[in-house]
Design an enzyme around this catalytic site. Structure first.
Site, PDB file in Angstrom:
ATOM      1  N   GLY A  63       0.835  -1.202   0.000  1.00 21.31           N
ATOM      2  CA  GLY A  63       0.000   0.000   0.000  1.00 21.31           C
ATOM      3  C   GLY A  63       0.864   1.245   0.000  1.00 21.31           C
ATOM      4  CB  SER A  64      -0.020   4.716   0.794  1.00 17.88           C
ATOM      5  OG  SER A  64      -0.526   4.477   2.094  1.00 17.88           O
ATOM      6  N   GLY A 122       2.742   2.145   5.220  1.00 17.38           N
ATOM      7  CA  GLY A 122       3.934   1.348   5.529  1.00 17.38           C
ATOM      8  C   GLY A 122       4.699   1.881   6.721  1.00 17.38           C
ATOM      9  CD  GLU A 158       6.892  -5.680  -2.300  1.00 13.37           C
ATOM     10  OE1 GLU A 158       7.140  -4.728  -3.071  1.00 13.37           O
ATOM     11  OE2 GLU A 158       7.586  -6.700  -2.240  1.00 13.37           O
ATOM     12  CB  CYS A 167       3.067   0.114  -6.968  1.00 10.82           C
ATOM     13  SG  CYS A 167       3.246  -1.553  -7.593  1.00 10.82           S
TER      14      CYS A 167
END
Ligand code: NAD
Length: 491
Positions: A218-219, A223, A240, A274
């Site tokens: 995610g963002s 994270g 990730e 992404c």
């Protein structure tokens, strides 16, 4: 979100129509507690199954996804707006990673090392890790779970999946298929799903010591929170996170090859990957002609915006109204910072489309090459254009963002490509560095992930399986006498 007499419910929205696909009941902290407790018990059973037999279960799961590829791909399109071929591609990725995991199940290696002591054997073995918490982003609502779940399953782990609340239906369908196949083969509870809010379920999961690994996609904002909470309990996290990916186009590039690669990288999945190409860094000697071609290509794409399930559509909607607002904010910022809009720059408004559509947008940075908004990841089809004179300047520009996910260079020169991939690490600082292909569209065979604020995690192929196992170093003394390492005497 609504509370219809008791539990919370959320609507899964179709971004193409802005209508509701279905209502989904949210799990609570108590549901989480029950799932986590049961998952620990499932793990104790599953880890005792030999890895090749675990592989047979994953093989059957891969076959089930082959059978349901069409329908599941359409569900992805309905729920997150991917065009048909990308929705199908997402399910194909599940099939591919399942195949990969099946092969792995028969070759999970260990290591034998020479012992310094006579009559001793020194080995490393890899063991199942436990219950793996998987947190997934909306934009890969199925494949990223499968990257984790298939590898974790052959490793002997149980997965507890918390999907994005923007894509709960895809998660319910995928997890049910995996669970039904595993259950029919005598292994219930290996694939688990929990759908809840970040505050109630997400936070419970990341703080839970029973989960040795949290794999979160995610963002960067998410994270940083997940990484900090998991680190606080000295757990492992596999992160990730966001990207701000650039393509460098050198003066000797094959522009016929470069153009479609950049267009797909920048506008594919409506800029919601992404690995989406967000910055074009092009040599000043070819910039004008190439950007003219690019602008034309962008204009021709306008008629290909629409219902992702219709033939001929190349650009579907953004995921929700908030994403459209973020797109508009970025465009306004770019204008305020002196950039020039070359194509797009607004919502796509046509009588036949109603959802969250925007026009693919090409923005030329000011001559100073200074454009602060381009340093941020805006999850929308916006491509910023910068120019350069010297290759080192281009590489420095590419590396100047906080994230380090994907990068590429277009060139016919081995010197340029080797400079970009320099073994001393002074080229691209990203986890992915390509030559003559774009930033997006990775195969499952390689390790996938990025550096810096992208989080440093690696998933999917290569040796990513190691994240889902624990390593044990074993010394076996068959000499019949006790000898200490380093020649230490203790008598
Ligand atoms: P997001 O960060 O809003 O949400 C991602 C997931 O994190 C969701 O499941 C969300 O519910 C969960 N989450 C958020 N806060 C949490 C918390 N405190 N505790 C537990 N879970 C929490 O991201 P998004 O909008 O769904 O996805 C887009 C972002 O994901 C982009 O930044 C994109 O670059 C990134 N992404 C990265 C990769 C990669 O492999 N590097 C792949 C896909 C998407």
């Amino acid at each position: 979100m609504t509370a219809q007499s008791g539990p919370l419910w959320i609507a899964s929205e179709n971004p193409t129509t802005a209508g509701t696909l279905a209502w989904v009941k949210l799990d609570t902290a108590a549901d989480y507690e029950r799932q986590a407790t049961e998952a620990v018990e499932s793990f104790k059973r599953w880890r005792s199954i030999p890895a090749p037999a675990r592989g047979l279960v994953v093989r059957a799961i891969g076959d089930a996804f082959r059978t349901h590829k069409h329908d599941l791909g359409e569900l992805v399109s309905l729920e997150v707006g991917k065009i048909r071929s990308e929705g199908q591609g997402e399910i194909q990725e599940i099939v591919d990673i399942a195949d990969f995991a099946v092969g792995l199940s028969r070759q999970l290696p260990g290591l034998t090392l020479p012992s310094e002591r006579a009559g001793h054997r020194l080995i490393e073995q890899w063991l199942p890790l436990g219950v793996v918490g998987v947190i997934s982003a909306f934009n890969f609502p199925a494949a990223v779970w499968a990257w984790n779940a298939c590898l974790a399953a052959v490793a002997g782990d149980v997965t507890l999946w918390k999907p994005s609340l923007l894509a709960p239906l895809t998660a319910i369908a995928c997890n049910r298929i995996a669970d039904e196949v595993a259950t029919s083969m005598g292994h219930p509870g290996v694939f688990r799903l929990i759908i809840g809010t970040d505050t109630e379920v997400g936070e419970s999961m990341i703080a839970d010591k029973r989960l040795p690994l949290i794999s979160a996609t995610g963002s960067c904002r998410m994270g940083k929170r997940v990484g900090a909470v998991v680190a606080q309990r000295l757990g492992r996290s596999l992160l990730e996170l966001g990207g701000n990916n650039a393509c460098i186009v050198h003066k000797d590039a094959d522009l016929d090859l470069t153009l479609p690669a950049i267009v797909f990288g920048a506008v594919g999945t409506a800029g919601q990957r992404c690995t989406t190409t967000r910055r074009l860094i092009i040599h000043e000697s070819i910039a004008d002609t190439f950007v003219q071609r690019l602008t034309k290509a962008y204009q021709s794409l306008e008629s290909r915006i629409g219902d992702p399930l219709k033939d001929g559509t190349l650009i579907g909607p953004l995921v929700n109204a908030k994403a459209v607002e973020q797109f508009e904010h970025a465009v306004a910022q770019a204008k305020a910072q002196g950039a020039q809009i070359l194509a797009g720059g607004s919502r796509a408004e046509r009588s036949d489309i109603r959802g969250h559509f925007v026009r693919p947008t090409l923005i030329k940075a000011p001559a100073s090459n200074t454009l602060p908004i381009a340093l941020e990841e805006t999850f929308a089809p916006i491509l910023y254009v910068f120019t350069y004179r010297e290759l080192d300047e281009a590489i420095a520009m590419q590396n100047s963002v906080d994230q380090g996910l994907s990068s590429s260079v277009f060139t016919e020169s081995v010197r340029v490509s080797e400079r970009f991939l320099h073994p001393d690490g002074s080229g691209s600082d990203c986890g992915i560095a390509n030559v003559n292909c774009g930033t997006s569209g990775a195969e499952i065979g390689g390790a996938f992930g990025g550096e810096k604020e992208t989080g440093g995690g690696r998933e999917s192929g290569s040796d990513s399986w190691k994240a889902y196992m624990r390593r044990q170093t074993c010394t076996i003394n068959f000499s019949g006498k006790l000898e200490l390492a380093q020649g230490i005497r203790f008598e």
